[in-house]
Design an enzyme around this catalytic site. Structure first.
Site, PDB file in Angstrom:
ATOM      1  CD  GLN A  96      -0.092  -8.034  -4.801  1.00 15.77           C
ATOM      2  OE1 GLN A  96       0.262  -8.083  -3.787  1.00 15.77           O
ATOM      3  NE2 GLN A  96       1.090  -7.501  -5.585  1.00 15.77           N
TER       4      GLN A  96
ATOM      5  CE1 TYR B 208       3.706  -6.928  -7.031  1.00  7.85           C
ATOM      6  CE2 TYR B 208       4.349  -8.245  -4.900  1.00  7.85           C
ATOM      7  CZ  TYR B 208       4.376  -7.268  -5.288  1.00  7.85           C
ATOM      8  OH  TYR B 208       4.444  -5.667  -5.047  1.00  7.85           O
TER       9      TYR B 208
ATOM     10  CB  THR C 108       1.486  -4.788  -8.285  1.00  9.93           C
ATOM     11  OG1 THR C 108       0.059  -5.307  -7.416  1.00  9.93           O
ATOM     12  CG2 THR C 108       2.560  -4.459  -7.871  1.00  9.93           C
TER      13      THR C 108
ATOM     14  CG  ASP D  16       4.050  -0.968  -8.914  1.00  9.81           C
ATOM     15  OD1 ASP D  16       4.324  -1.772  -8.502  1.00  9.81           O
ATOM     16  OD2 ASP D  16       3.054   0.368  -8.240  1.00  9.81           O
TER      17      ASP D  16
ATOM     18  CG  HIS E  26       4.696  -0.694  -4.366  1.00  7.80           C
ATOM     19  ND1 HIS E  26       3.833  -1.729  -5.862  1.00  7.80           N
ATOM     20  CD2 HIS E  26       4.793  -1.700  -3.435  1.00  7.80           C
ATOM     21  CE1 HIS E  26       4.412  -2.821  -5.712  1.00  7.80           C
ATOM     22  NE2 HIS E  26       5.113  -2.478  -3.584  1.00  7.80           N
TER      23      HIS E  26
ATOM     24  CG  ASP F 177      -2.280   3.445  -4.354  1.00 11.17           C
ATOM     25  OD1 ASP F 177      -0.855   3.471  -4.555  1.00 11.17           O
ATOM     26  OD2 ASP F 177      -2.068   1.529  -3.804  1.00 11.17           O
TER      27      ASP F 177
HETATM   28  C1  FMN Z   1       5.131  -2.219   3.876  1.00 14.84           C
HETATM   29  C2  FMN Z   1       3.956  -2.721   2.280  1.00 14.84           C
HETATM   30  C3  FMN Z   1       4.039  -3.324   1.783  1.00 14.84           C
HETATM   31  C4  FMN Z   1       3.300  -3.360   0.730  1.00 14.84           C
HETATM   32  N1  FMN Z   1       2.892  -5.057  -0.518  1.00 14.84           N
HETATM   33  C5  FMN Z   1       2.092  -4.892  -1.208  1.00 14.84           C
HETATM   34  C6  FMN Z   1       2.247  -5.991  -2.578  1.00 14.84           C
HETATM   35  O1  FMN Z   1       3.256  -7.131  -1.768  1.00 14.84           O
HETATM   36  N2  FMN Z   1       1.815  -5.953  -2.939  1.00 14.84           N
HETATM   37  C7  FMN Z   1       1.076  -4.714  -3.748  1.00 14.84           C
HETATM   38  O2  FMN Z   1       0.612  -4.785  -4.972  1.00 14.84           O
HETATM   39  N3  FMN Z   1       1.471  -4.022  -3.130  1.00 14.84           N
HETATM   40  C8  FMN Z   1       2.358  -3.515  -2.334  1.00 14.84           C
HETATM   41  N4  FMN Z   1       2.619  -2.837  -1.321  1.00 14.84           N
HETATM   42  C9  FMN Z   1       2.017  -1.128  -1.976  1.00 14.84           C
HETATM   43  C10 FMN Z   1       0.750  -0.342  -1.371  1.00 14.84           C
HETATM   44  O3  FMN Z   1      -0.621  -1.838  -1.790  1.00 14.84           O
HETATM   45  C11 FMN Z   1       0.299   0.928  -1.482  1.00 14.84           C
HETATM   46  O4  FMN Z   1       0.799   0.968  -3.114  1.00 14.84           O
HETATM   47  C12 FMN Z   1       0.560   1.654  -0.962  1.00 14.84           C
HETATM   48  O5  FMN Z   1       0.975   1.662   0.716  1.00 14.84           O
HETATM   49  C13 FMN Z   1      -0.326   3.014  -1.139  1.00 14.84           C
HETATM   50  O6  FMN Z   1       0.554   4.147  -0.247  1.00 14.84           O
HETATM   51  P1  FMN Z   1       0.506   4.693   0.907  1.00 14.84           P
HETATM   52  O7  FMN Z   1       0.814   3.283   2.012  1.00 14.84           O
HETATM   53  O8  FMN Z   1       0.839   5.923   1.627  1.00 14.84           O
HETATM   54  O9  FMN Z   1      -1.038   4.234   1.630  1.00 14.84           O
HETATM   55  C14 FMN Z   1       2.813  -2.171  -0.116  1.00 14.84           C
HETATM   56  C15 FMN Z   1       2.876  -0.788   0.501  1.00 14.84           C
HETATM   57  C16 FMN Z   1       3.532  -1.226   2.002  1.00 14.84           C
HETATM   58  C17 FMN Z   1       3.730   0.298   2.787  1.00 14.84           C
END
Ligand code: FMN
Ligand code: HEM
Length: 445
Positions: free
Chosen positions: A195, A197, A223, A225, A317, A351
């Site tokens: 993934q 950015y 990503t 968003d 996200h 997700d």
């Molecule tokens: C602690 C944390 C860090 C995250 N970091 C990223 C990231 O670096 N890049 C990204 O595309 N999404 C990131 N996300 C979003 C996740 O990829 C995902 O969209 C999201 O966690 C899904 O929801 P859930 O935690 O309810 O399963 C992050 C989510 C959390 C909880």
């Protein structure tokens, strides 16, 4: 376990309301605020112990390991093992956390329409994602800084995912370089996605993509968003005990006048001028498959599809950026209503709030090819190396049971007719501006 934090009786006692309900069971503190309303024995059976010792009431009716089995990784044992900063960083969401809560609650508002007497003795959860077979339609979402949970960090998750035959999307925000994360895993790099950015300095992104390609990874999630970090108040309020670095972004956490939000302080490298026109540049840098993560409307889904991407992730996200942005499940229903044909042209993933096998099955019935799961994998690290594996096993068992009970034996049989979305249908926009039929827009939307 990643070290145990001691919590005083006085601190527990402060969490004594329905929306903030901690209890002590067999010497562990549990935050049951989200679970209490879903407790099969009734909400009151738990709330009457809010802020108090509840071991006796619990042990009288339950096996001692029921709570950890039932709430493993889906809930909050993590809270009494992680540092406060890690916990707040992982669990927080944007401002009032309305999208975080909706991500979960919308799944609860769809009801199955099972079909019975269909010989469900043998069931298979196998499927393909981007043409590669996997054992379960679950992808580990890219989640930052797994080492805050446990020193095994992303490698622990990667090993579990690969050994169980599911994909792991390694984030650019990982606590170690991609090379370290996957080099210890005795499986081909094709089980990994990466993934990205996009950085303000495009040359930095270009060089990182070359490294990722050399590792053997062939599917890139970009990503879109997060042009700016969400305002996560819980994360902002807790100072980090130590400086936290993200080797692949080259950024570090810092205390500043506004607070100590990890994503805000480490996310400064992200290019907020990124737009659809940049897909041309991105495709030139990445010869492999491209998946856009963070789609929240049918219009953007169509633009992405017409730009020739291999997949899209419907995601807000994890409710961490724009509060009241739509849960991926709602966007999926929007696609079903306004552009169902897209579901057969690009792979659509969803997700946000996926916690049960029934959630996975609902998303697949509504046209998703797979789901991404984020926080539960971080929380599972509270159980050490076995945590992520155990979590995947729970998803596997729950999905198999749900499929049998709904009346299917193979995921290709999942259909919208198995889910009653009536309670959510009125939330879907009625009219959308018809996206251009064949043209890839040349300007920002
Ligand atoms: C602690 C944390 C860090 C995250 N970091 C990223 C990231 O670096 N890049 C990204 O595309 N999404 C990131 N996300 C979003 C996740 O990829 C995902 O969209 C999201 O966690 C899904 O929801 P859930 O935690 O309810 O399963 C992050 C989510 C959390 C909880
Ligand atoms: C604070 C104390 C309690 C806690 C933390 C607790 C927790 C749990 C958990 C984790 C489950 C499993 C849920 C699942 O599988 O998804 C459960 C199930 C259940 N609980 Fe409780 N419980 C408590 C007290 C009680 C009490 C006092 C009663 C009854 C008087 C009760 C009745 C039930 C019943 C009937 C079920 C479903 C059947 C079962 O799994 O045993 N619980 N509870």
């Amino acid at each position: 376990m990643a070290g145990t934090k001691r919590i005083s009786v006085g601190e527990v006692a402060q969490h004594c309301s329905p929306s903030n309900c901690w209890v002590v069971i067999n010497e562990h503190v549990w935050d049951l605020s989200e679970f209490a309303p879903k407790h099969p024995g009734g909400c009151d059976a738990i709330l009457r112990y809010a802020g108090q010792e509840a071991s006796q009431a619990y042990n009288e009716v339950h096996a001692s390991d029921l709570i950890s089995k039932a709430l493993t990784a889906n809930e909050l044992v993590a809270q009494d093992t992680f540092s406060e900063k890690a916990w707040k960083f992982y669990s927080s969401g944007a401002t009032d956390m309305l999208s975080v809560k909706a991500n979960r609650s919308l799944y609860d508002r769809n009801w199955f329409r099972p079909r019975l007497l269909r010989n469900v003795r043998d069931v298979s959860t196998k499927c393909t994602v981007q043409g590669v077979e996997c054992s379960l339609p679950v992808i580990v979402a890219p989640v930052a800084l797994a080492k805050l949970a446990n020193p095994i960090g992303e490698t622990g998750i990667a090993k579990a995912a690969a050994s169980r035959g599911i994909f792991h999307c390694v984030p650019i925000t990982a606590s170690g370089p991609g090379e370290d994360i996957i080099s210890d895993v005795p499986f081909p790099a094709t089980v990994f996605f990466f993934q990205l950015y996009v950085a303000k300095n495009r040359a930095v992104s270009e060089s990182l993509l070359r490294r990722v390609w050399e590792l053997g990874i062939r599917t890139l999630f970009v990503t879109i968003d997060a042009p700016v970090a969400g305002k996560r108040e819980a994360d902002e309020k807790v100072k980090a005990q130590e400086m936290i670095a993200m080797p692949m972004t080259g950024t570090r956490s810092r205390e500043d006048g506004t607070g100590s939000g990890l994503t805000r302080t480490t996310g400064s490298f992200i290019d907020s001028s990124l737009c659809w026109d940049d897909l041309t540049w991105l495709k030139a840098q990445w010869p492999g498959k491209l998946v856009i993560k963070g789609i929240q409307s049918v219009e953007d889904a169509q633009i992405a599809a017409e730009a020739g991407v291999s997949g899209i992730v419907l995601s807000n996200h994890g409710g961490r950026n724009l509060d009241t942005s739509p849960p991926g499940l709602l966007t999926l229903i929007e696609l079903q209503r306004h552009l169902p044909s897209i579901l057969s042209h690009v792979e659509v993933y969803v997700d946000g709030g996926v916690r049960r096998g029934t959630d996975i099955l609902k998303a697949l019935c509504l046209g998703a090819k797979a789901v991404l799961v984020g926080r539960p994998f971080l929380y599972s690290l509270a159980y050490g190396e076995n945590g992520p594996q155990h979590l995947i096993d729970i998803f596997q068992a729950e999905l198999e049971a749900a499929m049998k009970l709904v009346g299917i034996t193979d995921l290709s049989q999942a259909r919208p007719a198995f889910v009653n979305t009536h309670d959510l249908d009125h939330l879907v926009v009625k009219d959308v501006r018809a996206p251009a039929a064949h043209v890839i827009p040349q300007s920002k939307i």
